[in-house]
Design an enzyme around this catalytic site. Structure first.
Site, PDB file in Angstrom:
ATOM      1  N   ASN A   1       0.879  -1.168   0.000  1.00  0.00           N
ATOM      2  CA  ASN A   1       0.000   0.000   0.000  1.00  0.00           C
ATOM      3  C   ASN A   1       0.922   1.226   0.000  1.00  0.00           C
ATOM      4  O   ASN A   1       1.447   1.621   1.041  1.00  0.00           O
ATOM      5  CB  ASN A   1      -0.888  -0.032   1.253  1.00  0.00           C
TER       6      ASN A   1
ATOM      7  N   ARG B   1      -2.557  -2.003  -3.447  1.00  0.00           N
ATOM      8  CA  ARG B   1      -3.774  -1.234  -3.238  1.00  0.00           C
ATOM      9  C   ARG B   1      -3.677   0.020  -4.117  1.00  0.00           C
ATOM     10  O   ARG B   1      -2.690   0.747  -4.048  1.00  0.00           O
ATOM     11  CB  ARG B   1      -3.885  -0.825  -1.775  1.00  0.00           C
TER      12      ARG B   1
ATOM     13  N   HIS C   1     -12.929   2.766   0.164  1.00  0.00           N
ATOM     14  CA  HIS C   1     -12.947   1.658   1.136  1.00  0.00           C
ATOM     15  C   HIS C   1     -13.591   0.416   0.507  1.00  0.00           C
ATOM     16  O   HIS C   1     -14.112  -0.448   1.215  1.00  0.00           O
ATOM     17  CB  HIS C   1     -13.771   1.994   2.400  1.00  0.00           C
TER      18      HIS C   1
ATOM     19  N   LEU D   1     -16.125   2.598  10.151  1.00  0.00           N
ATOM     20  CA  LEU D   1     -15.926   3.797  10.968  1.00  0.00           C
ATOM     21  C   LEU D   1     -14.510   3.806  11.515  1.00  0.00           C
ATOM     22  O   LEU D   1     -14.175   3.034  12.416  1.00  0.00           O
ATOM     23  CB  LEU D   1     -16.942   3.825  12.126  1.00  0.00           C
TER      24      LEU D   1
ATOM     25  N   ASN E   1     -10.684   6.485  11.032  1.00  0.00           N
ATOM     26  CA  ASN E   1     -10.280   7.876  10.878  1.00  0.00           C
ATOM     27  C   ASN E   1     -10.969   8.435   9.632  1.00  0.00           C
ATOM     28  O   ASN E   1     -11.525   9.517   9.633  1.00  0.00           O
ATOM     29  CB  ASN E   1      -8.757   7.919  10.781  1.00  0.00           C
ATOM     30  N   GLY E   2     -10.940   7.638   8.546  1.00  0.00           N
ATOM     31  CA  GLY E   2     -11.806   7.878   7.396  1.00  0.00           C
ATOM     32  C   GLY E   2     -13.004   6.956   7.548  1.00  0.00           C
ATOM     33  O   GLY E   2     -12.841   5.816   7.982  1.00  0.00           O
TER      34      GLY E   2
ATOM     35  N   ARG F   1     -12.094  15.157   8.097  1.00  0.00           N
ATOM     36  CA  ARG F   1     -12.834  15.562   6.887  1.00  0.00           C
ATOM     37  C   ARG F   1     -14.263  15.941   7.247  1.00  0.00           C
ATOM     38  O   ARG F   1     -14.883  15.305   8.108  1.00  0.00           O
ATOM     39  CB  ARG F   1     -12.863  14.421   5.870  1.00  0.00           C
TER      40      ARG F   1
ATOM     41  N   GLY G   1     -11.376   0.917  12.907  1.00  0.00           N
ATOM     42  CA  GLY G   1     -10.953   1.269  14.282  1.00  0.00           C
ATOM     43  C   GLY G   1     -12.085   1.562  15.249  1.00  0.00           C
ATOM     44  O   GLY G   1     -12.185   0.930  16.306  1.00  0.00           O
TER      45      GLY G   1
ATOM     46  N   ASN H   1     -13.831  -1.382  17.768  1.00  0.00           N
ATOM     47  CA  ASN H   1     -13.413  -1.234  19.174  1.00  0.00           C
ATOM     48  C   ASN H   1     -14.297  -0.343  20.027  1.00  0.00           C
ATOM     49  O   ASN H   1     -14.215  -0.404  21.251  1.00  0.00           O
ATOM     50  CB  ASN H   1     -11.989  -0.662  19.222  1.00  0.00           C
TER      51      ASN H   1
ATOM     52  N   GLU I   1      -8.524  -5.731   4.569  1.00  0.00           N
ATOM     53  CA  GLU I   1      -8.339  -5.370   3.162  1.00  0.00           C
ATOM     54  C   GLU I   1      -7.152  -6.114   2.556  1.00  0.00           C
ATOM     55  O   GLU I   1      -7.183  -6.499   1.391  1.00  0.00           O
ATOM     56  CB  GLU I   1      -8.082  -3.857   3.053  1.00  0.00           C
TER      57      GLU I   1
END
Ligand code: ADP
Length: 399
Positions: free
Chosen positions: A7, A91, A180, A211, A213-214, A243, A333, A337, A386
């Site tokens: 990536n 990726r 994603h 869900l 960070n992005g 964002r 993330g 969690n 991924e």
């Protein structure tokens, strides 16, 4: 089989050596500060063996060389020679409308990725550099490009078209693409398996909430994407770490004229200074926000409430779009969690027939059913993977 999953970003490169059949990762790590001073980390079986060692990495080619040198190193290597790497999977961010699935890298594939650079100006050049660096260091090794956008190419026109003059779609490819996609595809497969419907997905309706960070949501009908929250780029949809998500375009003109921002400054605000960071002024990290909220910070609470509200609204919208929902999935993330976060998203969705079981919901980072037995909608936590999806596509195409 050994697949090297890459990536590549503009100054970084993440890598994993993986068995596509079992998902076992023998080594993984990160090359950072490529073109600056070069930092290299390398983990074997999850344990850090090399940490931030300065290695000269003027370009991505030296970064790939450092990865290969570590993988075959006599002391901490995990393979005898480069020949034991069967293929490399990359990726790639933007495949435009051209790529509906992964493809074996050849000149035509590289040219098509190049043609998508205007749509993914930050990522696609880096992805191409990663591919070309591998060609240089491992000539003849099969390489596969796996696109973040590909899974979304089954969206119907009414979902992907923007209500703008049609010529911008026809001439300039302005439409919803979504991102994603590799994660949403992995979740779709796992969720169908958990529903016992992997062999007959027709009629199933799944909403996946990625869900992190992005963040993005995806409506998956009959195992295929029918809508997603991100758009031409990854700025759209629900608010994210930094964002803004969906906003009224008028705001852009209003702020630019009030503060004299140029478009670059404005985009930087929307991409880097907005989202839950922008509202709270505290952090883009959900753990920091929860801690701040607990110590009475009202804006941290507002940022979290806004994020959960928009996520819940998107779930409702997708249930309406598909005419119902069988399963809601949480991943990435925050989704994997955030125990309290999931509960706050689901609050008020009981009318859909989705009831969370508080005890089952008290789980982190592993696959779990978290709805009650009488919930007509099944709610799952499914850790995304991924890299495994990339490795599987690569193995299949390299054969
Ligand atoms: P990226 O989009 O960068 O891949 P991730 O999917 O890794 O992001 O998600 C990062 C987010 O997950 C961070 O905001 C982090 O606070 C959040 N997160 C990680 N662990 C927890 C936890 N235990 N509770 C709540 N949020 C968490």
């Amino acid at each position: 089989m050994n697949i090297l999953v890459i990536n590549a970003g503009s100054s970084s490169l993440k890598y994993q050596l993986m068995d596509p059949d079992t998902g076992a990762v023998s080594a993984k790590g990160l090359c950072e500060r490529i073109g600056i001073d070069g930092k290299f980390t390398y983990k074997v079986d999850g344990k850090t063996v090399i940490d931030a060692e300065p290695i000269a990495m003027p370009t991505h080619a030296e970064a790939i060389e450092a990865v290969l040198a570590a993988l075959v190193n006599a002391k901490h290597g995990v393979i005898g020679s480069m020949d034991e790497i069967d293929a490399v999977g990359h990726r790639v961010l933007h495949g435009g409308a051209k790529f509906t699935k992964s493809c074996l890298v050849d000149e035509a594939c590289k040219q098509a990725i190049r043609e998508c650079i205007p749509l993914g100006p930050l990522h696609n050049p880096a992805n191409l550099i990663g591919i070309e660096a591998c060609e240089k260091v491992m000539p003849g090794k099969p390489q596969v490009a796996v696109f973040d956008t590909a899974f979304h190419m089954t969206m119907p026109a009414e979902a992907y078209i923007y209500a703008l003059p049609y010529e911008y779609y026809e001439k300039d490819q302005v439409r919803r693409y979504g991102f994603h996609g590799t994660s949403h595809r992995y979740i779709a497969e796992r969720a169908l398996a958990l529903l016992g419907r992997e062999k007959n997905p027709e009629g199933t309706k799944i909403i996946n909430c990625h869900l992190g960070n992005g963040s993005s949501l995806c409506a998956i009908k009959d195992g295929k994407c029918v809508d997603t929250t991100m758009g031409l780029g990854p700025l759209a949809g629900i608010p994210m770490g930094t964002r803004c998500g969906d906003i009224d375009g008028t705001i852009i003109e209003y702020l630019m004229s009030r503060y004299g921002y140029d478009i670059k400054e404005m985009m930087n605000i929307l991409n880097k200074k907005s989202g839950v960071l922008g509202i709270s002024g505290v952090s883009s990290d959900f753990r920091d926000l929860e801690a701040a909220e607990q110590s009475g910070n009202e804006r941290a609470k507002l940022a979290l409430d806004k994020f959960f509200y928009e996520t819940r609204k998107a779930i409702g919208a997708y249930a309406a779009a598909m005419g119902g929902v069988d399963a809601i999935v949480f991943t990435a993330g925050v989704g994997e969690n955030g125990v309290a976060n999931r509960a706050r998203v689901m609050k008020g969705l009981e009318y859909l027939g989705a009831k969370l079981d508080p005890e089952r919901n008290n789980t982190r980072g592993k696959e779990a059913l978290i709805s009650t037995d009488d919930s007509t909608v099944k709610v799952f936590v499914i850790p995304t993977n991924e890299e495994l999806m990339i490795a599987k596509d690569t193995a299949a195409l390299a054969k």
